[in-house]
Design a protein around this motif. Structure first.
Motif, mmCIF file in Angstrom:
data_model
loop_
_atom_site.group_PDB
_atom_site.id
_atom_site.type_symbol
_atom_site.label_atom_id
_atom_site.label_comp_id
_atom_site.label_asym_id
_atom_site.label_seq_id
_atom_site.Cartn_x
_atom_site.Cartn_y
_atom_site.Cartn_z
ATOM 1 N N SER A 216 0.852 -1.187 0.000
ATOM 2 C CA SER A 216 0.000 0.000 0.000
ATOM 3 C C SER A 216 0.890 1.240 0.000
ATOM 4 O O SER A 216 2.099 1.148 0.260
ATOM 5 C CB SER A 216 -0.929 0.017 1.214
ATOM 6 O OG SER A 216 -0.193 0.224 2.401
ATOM 7 N N ALA B 2 -3.500 3.881 6.390
ATOM 8 C CA ALA B 2 -2.639 2.791 6.838
ATOM 9 C C ALA B 2 -3.243 2.134 8.073
ATOM 10 O O ALA B 2 -2.879 2.422 9.200
ATOM 11 C CB ALA B 2 -1.250 3.325 7.142
ATOM 12 N N GLU C 100 -3.356 -1.171 8.574
ATOM 13 C CA GLU C 100 -2.747 -2.462 8.898
ATOM 14 C C GLU C 100 -1.279 -2.248 9.268
ATOM 15 O O GLU C 100 -0.639 -1.342 8.755
ATOM 16 C CB GLU C 100 -2.795 -3.388 7.674
ATOM 17 C CG GLU C 100 -4.157 -3.542 7.063
ATOM 18 C CD GLU C 100 -4.051 -4.009 5.621
ATOM 19 O OE1 GLU C 100 -3.078 -4.700 5.293
ATOM 20 O OE2 GLU C 100 -4.924 -3.653 4.829
ATOM 21 N N PRO C 101 -0.746 -3.110 10.125
ATOM 22 C CA PRO C 101 0.683 -2.997 10.441
ATOM 23 C C PRO C 101 1.527 -3.322 9.215
ATOM 24 O O PRO C 101 1.103 -4.100 8.351
ATOM 25 C CB PRO C 101 0.890 -4.040 11.538
ATOM 26 C CG PRO C 101 -0.269 -4.956 11.451
ATOM 27 C CD PRO C 101 -1.395 -4.205 10.847
ATOM 28 N N SER C 102 2.703 -2.714 9.129
ATOM 29 C CA SER C 102 3.548 -2.954 7.958
ATOM 30 C C SER C 102 4.777 -3.773 8.348
ATOM 31 O O SER C 102 5.314 -3.623 9.446
ATOM 32 C CB SER C 102 3.972 -1.632 7.324
ATOM 33 O OG SER C 102 4.722 -0.869 8.229
ATOM 34 N N MET D 26 4.391 0.820 1.880
ATOM 35 C CA MET D 26 4.359 -0.154 2.978
ATOM 36 C C MET D 26 4.086 -1.557 2.443
ATOM 37 O O MET D 26 3.269 -1.729 1.519
ATOM 38 C CB MET D 26 3.278 0.230 3.992
ATOM 39 C CG MET D 26 3.668 1.440 4.815
ATOM 40 S SD MET D 26 2.485 1.789 6.118
ATOM 41 C CE MET D 26 1.165 2.469 5.155
ATOM 42 N N HIS E 277 2.675 -5.226 3.584
ATOM 43 C CA HIS E 277 1.854 -5.865 4.624
ATOM 44 C C HIS E 277 1.871 -7.369 4.408
ATOM 45 O O HIS E 277 1.812 -7.837 3.262
ATOM 46 C CB HIS E 277 0.406 -5.375 4.545
ATOM 47 C CG HIS E 277 0.277 -3.887 4.530
ATOM 48 N ND1 HIS E 277 0.397 -3.107 5.651
ATOM 49 C CD2 HIS E 277 0.077 -3.033 3.489
ATOM 50 C CE1 HIS E 277 0.250 -1.839 5.323
ATOM 51 N NE2 HIS E 277 0.072 -1.749 4.014
ATOM 52 N N HIS F 107 -0.339 -10.528 5.486
ATOM 53 C CA HIS F 107 -1.632 -10.885 6.105
ATOM 54 C C HIS F 107 -1.621 -12.348 6.539
ATOM 55 O O HIS F 107 -1.225 -13.208 5.768
ATOM 56 C CB HIS F 107 -2.764 -10.689 5.107
ATOM 57 C CG HIS F 107 -2.809 -9.323 4.513
ATOM 58 N ND1 HIS F 107 -3.648 -8.329 4.968
ATOM 59 C CD2 HIS F 107 -2.098 -8.765 3.501
ATOM 60 C CE1 HIS F 107 -3.454 -7.234 4.249
ATOM 61 N NE2 HIS F 107 -2.517 -7.468 3.347
#
Lengths: 110, 334
Positions: free
Chosen positions: B177, B283, B285-287, B330, B332, B334
């Motif tokens: 992202s 943002a 979600e954690p990266s 970034m 991610h 999942h």
């Protein structure tokens, strides 16, 4: 067997199974029954939504997934055939279906 | 000592700590000065030159430290180097369920090829390429050259890509992202007759214009505001490197594409605040990795200022499927 072909085979199996339980008759080009959709992460490659996406419907699909946005730009390339465009979009949805719930929900309306 | 347990996944560390991790066999992707990288032992790593970082204390310049990124989620990581004529092999060599982490020197032939052709490689959107462009200390730009390194031979490379091919376990997915603080200004639409890093002419609302004249008319001849293109709904910047008032030639940090509509970006008054706002908005979600552009660092005066708690190198360009400018990227998992 290519991954997309394996998915078709899996989907056909599930379609038969669902038909038995729900008395559905599924044909190419028909909208999916909701109960059938619940069994499948995404519509099968033969579903017309992929052709619609490839033929310009992508512009109407709302997404924040960067990969899908850039893919939509890529398939706008007139050098690509409609079949190739549809295959690329299907492959993306097949791989990332678990994070594309919002986008999958729009496929029937595209 | 179990260093993996105590060293964060993304962190600015001293050379001794990075060296210790390498000796333990921890696969690493590193960013730092050429002097710092030259002190690392051989091992399973790639690196690129840059002395600017988004650290816990905010934007910082440091030649004696290295930013280490590791991917504890990975099932397997292999490292490779690609010459300019082989970069189309990066995606095919990336595992089906994984991603490629790539570093390449600013301005090299391999980057130029990637920027123009990378998005057309088959499978480019199924096996993401994420990474950054190596640069130099801006105070020593006249004497330094951006370089990348493969840990197995530690040889400085001024062209080509070094790549970590990362395999994720079944059930894990990598996505990318961006955080882009720039929005199109909603005014004129610019089109280019051909794709490339340079342009003299463009079409402004369909009418041919000299781009340099147009930028001057818009008070953007310094290139502080990028062009913003709409690529399938993604807003992608192209930063202006140089405007030659005599020849009228405008040079970009990334290519413009002939099939894309561009607008000049709206001015941004407070970069750090804009980043904080955009990070909170987009943002969620954690990266596993992030990098930000040196132009944002400079124009936004980000030295000593935090950018929403995101850490990583500050780079001469960013890669998220394709080359990006003035963008925070970034990764991610999942």
């Amino acid at each position: 067997m290519p991954r997309w072909a394996a998915t078709i085979a899996r989907c056909k199996g599930k379609a038969l199974l669902v038909s038995c339980f729900c008395g559905l008759k599924l044909h190419r080009g028909e909208p999916m029954h909701a109960e059938f959709a619940a069994f499948m992460p995404i519509p099968p490659p033969t579903h017309p939504c992929w052709a619609r996406l490839a033929a310009g419907g992508a512009a109407r699909l709302q997404t924040r997934q960067l990969g899908l946005q850039l893919l939509f730009k890529r398939i706008a390339d007139p050098k690509l055939t409609p079949i190739d465009r549809a295959k690329e979009v299907y492959a993306f949805f097949e791989k990332y279906h678990s994070i594309l719930k919002t986008e999958i929900g729009q496929l029937e309306r595209i | 000592m179990n260093t993996q347990a105590v060293v964060p996944t993304n962190s600015l560390v001293d050379i001794a700590t990075a060296s210790a991790l390498i000796r333990q066999g921890v696969p690493l992707c590193l960013a730092g000065s050429a002097e710092a990288i030259a002190q690392l032992p051989a091992g399973a790593w790639i690196a690129g030159t840059i002395p600017y970082f988004m650290a816990e204390a905010g934007g910082v310049k440091a030649s004696d430290r290295l930013f280490v990124t590791r991917f504890p989620e990975a099932e397997k990581i292999t490292f490779a180097a690609y010459e300019a004529d082989a970069i189309e092999q990066i995606v095919p060599h990336t595992p089906e369920n994984g991603f490629a982490f790539a570093i390449t020197p600013c301005g090299c032939a391999a980057l130029n090829r990637f920027a123009l052709e990378g998005r057309d490689v088959e499978g480019a959107f199924l096996k993401p390429v994420v990474g950054w462009i190596a640069g130099v200390d801006l105070d020593r730009a006249a004497s330094e050259t951006p370089q990348v390194f493969l840990g197995t031979d530690r040889r400085p490379r001024k062209d080509g890509f070094v790549v970590a091919h990362v395999t994720l376990p079944e059930g894990k997915l990598a996505t990318l992202s961006i955080v882009n603080i720039f929005q199109p200004d909603g005014g004129d639409t610019l089109r280019f007759v051909s794709s490339g890093y340079k342009a003299v002419e463009c079409l402004v609302n369909g009418a041919p214009r000299r781009l340099a004249d147009y930028l001057r008319e818009r008070n953007n001849e310094t290139g502080r505001l990028p062009l913003v293109g709409d690529l399938g709904g993604a807003l992608i910047n192209v930063s202006i490197k140089d405007v030659d008032p005599v020849s009228g030639q405008v040079t970009f940090y990334a290519p413009v594409f002939a099939d894309t509509d561009y607008q000049i970006a709206k001015p941004v008054s407070d970069y750090a605040a804009a980043f904080d706002h955009e990070l909170r908005a987009s943002a969620t979600e954690p990266s596993a990795f992030a990098c930000n552009c040196i132009l944002n660092y400079l124009h936004g005066s980000l030295e000593g200022r935090s950018t929403g708690g995101v850490h990583g190198p500050i780079t001469f360009g960013e890669i998220a499927y394709q080359l990006l400018n003035q963008t925070l990227v970034m990764l991610h998992i999942h």
